[in-house]
Design a protein around this motif. Structure first.
Motif, PDB file in Angstrom:
ATOM      1  N   GLY A  39       0.802  -1.212   0.000  1.00  0.00           N
ATOM      2  CA  GLY A  39       0.000   0.000   0.000  1.00  0.00           C
ATOM      3  C   GLY A  39       0.835   1.261   0.000  1.00  0.00           C
ATOM      4  O   GLY A  39       2.059   1.224   0.073  1.00  0.00           O
ATOM      5  N   THR A  40       0.127   2.391  -0.069  1.00  0.00           N
ATOM      6  CA  THR A  40       0.743   3.717  -0.012  1.00  0.00           C
ATOM      7  C   THR A  40       0.031   4.508   1.069  1.00  0.00           C
ATOM      8  O   THR A  40      -1.194   4.622   1.062  1.00  0.00           O
ATOM      9  CB  THR A  40       0.609   4.445  -1.370  1.00  0.00           C
ATOM     10  OG1 THR A  40       1.238   3.659  -2.381  1.00  0.00           O
ATOM     11  CG2 THR A  40       1.249   5.824  -1.310  1.00  0.00           C
ATOM     12  N   TYR A  41       0.820   5.046   1.997  1.00  0.00           N
ATOM     13  CA  TYR A  41       0.277   5.812   3.115  1.00  0.00           C
ATOM     14  C   TYR A  41       0.897   7.198   3.080  1.00  0.00           C
ATOM     15  O   TYR A  41       2.104   7.332   2.882  1.00  0.00           O
ATOM     16  CB  TYR A  41       0.612   5.111   4.438  1.00  0.00           C
ATOM     17  CG  TYR A  41      -0.232   5.572   5.599  1.00  0.00           C
ATOM     18  CD1 TYR A  41      -1.408   4.911   5.913  1.00  0.00           C
ATOM     19  CD2 TYR A  41       0.147   6.652   6.372  1.00  0.00           C
ATOM     20  CE1 TYR A  41      -2.198   5.318   6.989  1.00  0.00           C
ATOM     21  CE2 TYR A  41      -0.631   7.067   7.438  1.00  0.00           C
ATOM     22  CZ  TYR A  41      -1.795   6.399   7.740  1.00  0.00           C
ATOM     23  OH  TYR A  41      -2.576   6.805   8.800  1.00  0.00           O
ATOM     24  N   ALA A  42       0.072   8.230   3.271  1.00  0.00           N
ATOM     25  CA  ALA A  42       0.563   9.612   3.238  1.00  0.00           C
ATOM     26  C   ALA A  42       0.194  10.329   4.528  1.00  0.00           C
ATOM     27  O   ALA A  42      -0.860  10.072   5.113  1.00  0.00           O
ATOM     28  CB  ALA A  42      -0.028  10.347   2.044  1.00  0.00           C
ATOM     29  N   ASP A  47       5.125  13.538   4.297  1.00  0.00           N
ATOM     30  CA  ASP A  47       5.817  12.248   4.269  1.00  0.00           C
ATOM     31  C   ASP A  47       4.947  11.228   3.548  1.00  0.00           C
ATOM     32  O   ASP A  47       3.712  11.317   3.577  1.00  0.00           O
ATOM     33  CB  ASP A  47       6.100  11.734   5.680  1.00  0.00           C
ATOM     34  CG  ASP A  47       7.178  12.509   6.418  1.00  0.00           C
ATOM     35  OD1 ASP A  47       7.741  13.459   5.834  1.00  0.00           O
ATOM     36  OD2 ASP A  47       7.449  12.162   7.582  1.00  0.00           O
ATOM     37  N   LYS A  48       5.603  10.229   2.915  1.00  0.00           N
ATOM     38  CA  LYS A  48       4.859   9.187   2.212  1.00  0.00           C
ATOM     39  C   LYS A  48       5.621   7.871   2.282  1.00  0.00           C
ATOM     40  O   LYS A  48       6.849   7.849   2.181  1.00  0.00           O
ATOM     41  CB  LYS A  48       4.649   9.585   0.756  1.00  0.00           C
ATOM     42  CG  LYS A  48       3.780   8.614  -0.029  1.00  0.00           C
ATOM     43  CD  LYS A  48       3.354   9.185  -1.364  1.00  0.00           C
ATOM     44  CE  LYS A  48       4.341   8.843  -2.431  1.00  0.00           C
ATOM     45  NZ  LYS A  48       3.876   9.184  -3.775  1.00  0.00           N
ATOM     46  N   TYR A  49       4.886   6.782   2.471  1.00  0.00           N
ATOM     47  CA  TYR A  49       5.465   5.440   2.498  1.00  0.00           C
ATOM     48  C   TYR A  49       4.770   4.583   1.457  1.00  0.00           C
ATOM     49  O   TYR A  49       3.543   4.548   1.385  1.00  0.00           O
ATOM     50  CB  TYR A  49       5.309   4.805   3.881  1.00  0.00           C
ATOM     51  CG  TYR A  49       5.715   3.351   3.916  1.00  0.00           C
ATOM     52  CD1 TYR A  49       7.055   2.982   3.913  1.00  0.00           C
ATOM     53  CD2 TYR A  49       4.766   2.338   3.927  1.00  0.00           C
ATOM     54  CE1 TYR A  49       7.431   1.644   3.935  1.00  0.00           C
ATOM     55  CE2 TYR A  49       5.134   1.004   3.952  1.00  0.00           C
ATOM     56  CZ  TYR A  49       6.465   0.665   3.954  1.00  0.00           C
ATOM     57  OH  TYR A  49       6.840  -0.658   3.966  1.00  0.00           O
ATOM     58  N   VAL A  50       5.578   3.892   0.654  1.00  0.00           N
ATOM     59  CA  VAL A  50       5.060   2.940  -0.322  1.00  0.00           C
ATOM     60  C   VAL A  50       5.747   1.619  -0.037  1.00  0.00           C
ATOM     61  O   VAL A  50       6.981   1.544  -0.079  1.00  0.00           O
ATOM     62  CB  VAL A  50       5.363   3.389  -1.774  1.00  0.00           C
ATOM     63  CG1 VAL A  50       4.864   2.351  -2.772  1.00  0.00           C
ATOM     64  CG2 VAL A  50       4.772   4.756  -2.061  1.00  0.00           C
ATOM     65  N   GLY A  51       4.955   0.588   0.296  1.00  0.00           N
ATOM     66  CA  GLY A  51       5.584  -0.688   0.582  1.00  0.00           C
ATOM     67  C   GLY A  51       4.658  -1.664   1.265  1.00  0.00           C
ATOM     68  O   GLY A  51       3.431  -1.553   1.172  1.00  0.00           O
ATOM     69  N   PHE A  66      10.529  11.423   2.870  1.00  0.00           N
ATOM     70  CA  PHE A  66      10.262  12.466   3.857  1.00  0.00           C
ATOM     71  C   PHE A  66       9.970  13.785   3.144  1.00  0.00           C
ATOM     72  O   PHE A  66      10.515  14.058   2.074  1.00  0.00           O
ATOM     73  CB  PHE A  66      11.465  12.636   4.788  1.00  0.00           C
ATOM     74  CG  PHE A  66      11.761  11.416   5.618  1.00  0.00           C
ATOM     75  CD1 PHE A  66      11.265  11.292   6.905  1.00  0.00           C
ATOM     76  CD2 PHE A  66      12.528  10.380   5.094  1.00  0.00           C
ATOM     77  CE1 PHE A  66      11.537  10.163   7.667  1.00  0.00           C
ATOM     78  CE2 PHE A  66      12.810   9.251   5.848  1.00  0.00           C
ATOM     79  CZ  PHE A  66      12.308   9.134   7.129  1.00  0.00           C
ATOM     80  N   ALA A  67       9.152  14.604   3.760  1.00  0.00           N
ATOM     81  CA  ALA A  67       8.770  15.886   3.178  1.00  0.00           C
ATOM     82  C   ALA A  67       9.977  16.789   2.937  1.00  0.00           C
ATOM     83  O   ALA A  67       9.980  17.600   2.013  1.00  0.00           O
ATOM     84  CB  ALA A  67       7.756  16.595   4.084  1.00  0.00           C
ATOM     85  N   ASP A  68      11.038  16.633   3.738  1.00  0.00           N
ATOM     86  CA  ASP A  68      12.222  17.496   3.593  1.00  0.00           C
ATOM     87  C   ASP A  68      13.159  17.049   2.470  1.00  0.00           C
ATOM     88  O   ASP A  68      14.198  17.650   2.244  1.00  0.00           O
ATOM     89  CB  ASP A  68      12.990  17.591   4.910  1.00  0.00           C
ATOM     90  CG  ASP A  68      13.591  16.272   5.358  1.00  0.00           C
ATOM     91  OD1 ASP A  68      13.495  15.254   4.638  1.00  0.00           O
ATOM     92  OD2 ASP A  68      14.170  16.236   6.457  1.00  0.00           O
ATOM     93  N   GLY A  69      12.813  15.950   1.772  1.00  0.00           N
ATOM     94  CA  GLY A  69      13.632  15.487   0.652  1.00  0.00           C
ATOM     95  C   GLY A  69      14.470  14.258   0.962  1.00  0.00           C
ATOM     96  O   GLY A  69      15.034  13.649   0.056  1.00  0.00           O
ATOM     97  N   ASP A  70      14.588  13.878   2.244  1.00  0.00           N
ATOM     98  CA  ASP A  70      15.296  12.647   2.592  1.00  0.00           C
ATOM     99  C   ASP A  70      14.470  11.456   2.109  1.00  0.00           C
ATOM    100  O   ASP A  70      13.247  11.552   1.964  1.00  0.00           O
ATOM    101  CB  ASP A  70      15.495  12.533   4.102  1.00  0.00           C
ATOM    102  CG  ASP A  70      16.439  13.586   4.673  1.00  0.00           C
ATOM    103  OD1 ASP A  70      17.160  14.237   3.898  1.00  0.00           O
ATOM    104  OD2 ASP A  70      16.444  13.748   5.908  1.00  0.00           O
ATOM    105  N   THR A  86      19.026   1.789   2.385  1.00  0.00           N
ATOM    106  CA  THR A  86      19.763   2.968   1.943  1.00  0.00           C
ATOM    107  C   THR A  86      18.986   4.207   2.346  1.00  0.00           C
ATOM    108  O   THR A  86      17.814   4.348   1.999  1.00  0.00           O
ATOM    109  CB  THR A  86      19.955   2.954   0.409  1.00  0.00           C
ATOM    110  OG1 THR A  86      20.654   1.774   0.042  1.00  0.00           O
ATOM    111  CG2 THR A  86      20.731   4.178  -0.054  1.00  0.00           C
ATOM    112  N   PHE A  87      19.653   5.098   3.084  1.00  0.00           N
ATOM    113  CA  PHE A  87      19.057   6.372   3.480  1.00  0.00           C
ATOM    114  C   PHE A  87      19.780   7.455   2.689  1.00  0.00           C
ATOM    115  O   PHE A  87      20.987   7.639   2.845  1.00  0.00           O
ATOM    116  CB  PHE A  87      19.214   6.614   4.977  1.00  0.00           C
ATOM    117  CG  PHE A  87      18.406   7.776   5.473  1.00  0.00           C
ATOM    118  CD1 PHE A  87      17.179   7.573   6.085  1.00  0.00           C
ATOM    119  CD2 PHE A  87      18.856   9.077   5.317  1.00  0.00           C
ATOM    120  CE1 PHE A  87      16.424   8.645   6.538  1.00  0.00           C
ATOM    121  CE2 PHE A  87      18.117  10.151   5.764  1.00  0.00           C
ATOM    122  CZ  PHE A  87      16.890   9.942   6.377  1.00  0.00           C
ATOM    123  N   THR A  88      19.036   8.141   1.824  1.00  0.00           N
ATOM    124  CA  THR A  88      19.614   9.215   1.018  1.00  0.00           C
ATOM    125  C   THR A  88      19.118  10.544   1.559  1.00  0.00           C
ATOM    126  O   THR A  88      17.910  10.788   1.647  1.00  0.00           O
ATOM    127  CB  THR A  88      19.223   9.070  -0.465  1.00  0.00           C
ATOM    128  OG1 THR A  88      19.609   7.764  -0.913  1.00  0.00           O
ATOM    129  CG2 THR A  88      19.915  10.127  -1.312  1.00  0.00           C
TER     130      THR A  88
END
Length: 156
Positions: A39-42, A47-51, A66-70, A86-88
């Motif tokens: 699913g996708t949760y916002a 912030d948003k998670y897809v998985g 993440f909303a800040d671009g991370d 991996t955390f970018t």
């Protein structure tokens, strides 16, 4: 005068309704199955998670933006970043390796945006402890000690 008062009151009412609607905390499953499945949760903060989800928690493989671009891509367990991933950072720097409780923990490599290795080795709670070279020197030292002990034992 009455018409002006009514008009001002209506405008104030419309403004307050539109302002209150824009600050409503909206977080929700926007696609798929966010209970048990893919699913996708916002979140309201962007912030948003897809998985993968299990029992309503982010568990399995996923991407958390993440909303800040991370951005994190990898394993999660019970809603926490846990396992390999991996955390970018928004800056382009990235950490690839092991995570525990959302922190850099275990073997991992921090790389700058231009690809230079910043630190590679053992991490604990987001703190770099020692490089792989140090681990190799310790391992070689232990082997040397063992060999020396064996030589001493043979002399006796």
């Amino acid at each position: 005068m009455n018409k002006k008062l009514i008009l001002i009151t209506l405008l104030c009412l419309l403004f307050s309704v539109s302002w209150s609607q824009s600050t409503v905390n909206v977080e929700q499953c926007i696609k798929g199955n966010c209970k048990n499945g893919q699913g996708t949760y916002a979140w309201a903060n962007g912030d948003k998670y897809v998985g993968e989800f299990k029992d309503g928690n982010r568990t399995g493989q996923g991407t958390y933006t993440f909303a800040d671009g991370d951005k994190y891509v990898g394993e999660l367990k019970d809603g926490k970043i846990e396992g390999q991933g991996t955390f970018t950072f928004a800056s382009g720097n990235k950490y690839e390796g092991e995570f525990k409780d959302g922190n850099f923990n275990g073997q991992g490599t921090m790389t700058s945006a231009n690809g230079d290795i910043i630190n590679s080795g053992i991490w604990e709670n987001d703190i770099f402890l020692r490089s792989n070279e140090e681990e190799e020197r310790k391992r070689i030292s232990r082997i040397d000690e063992y060999i020396q002990q064996e030589k001493e034992a043979k002399k006796k």
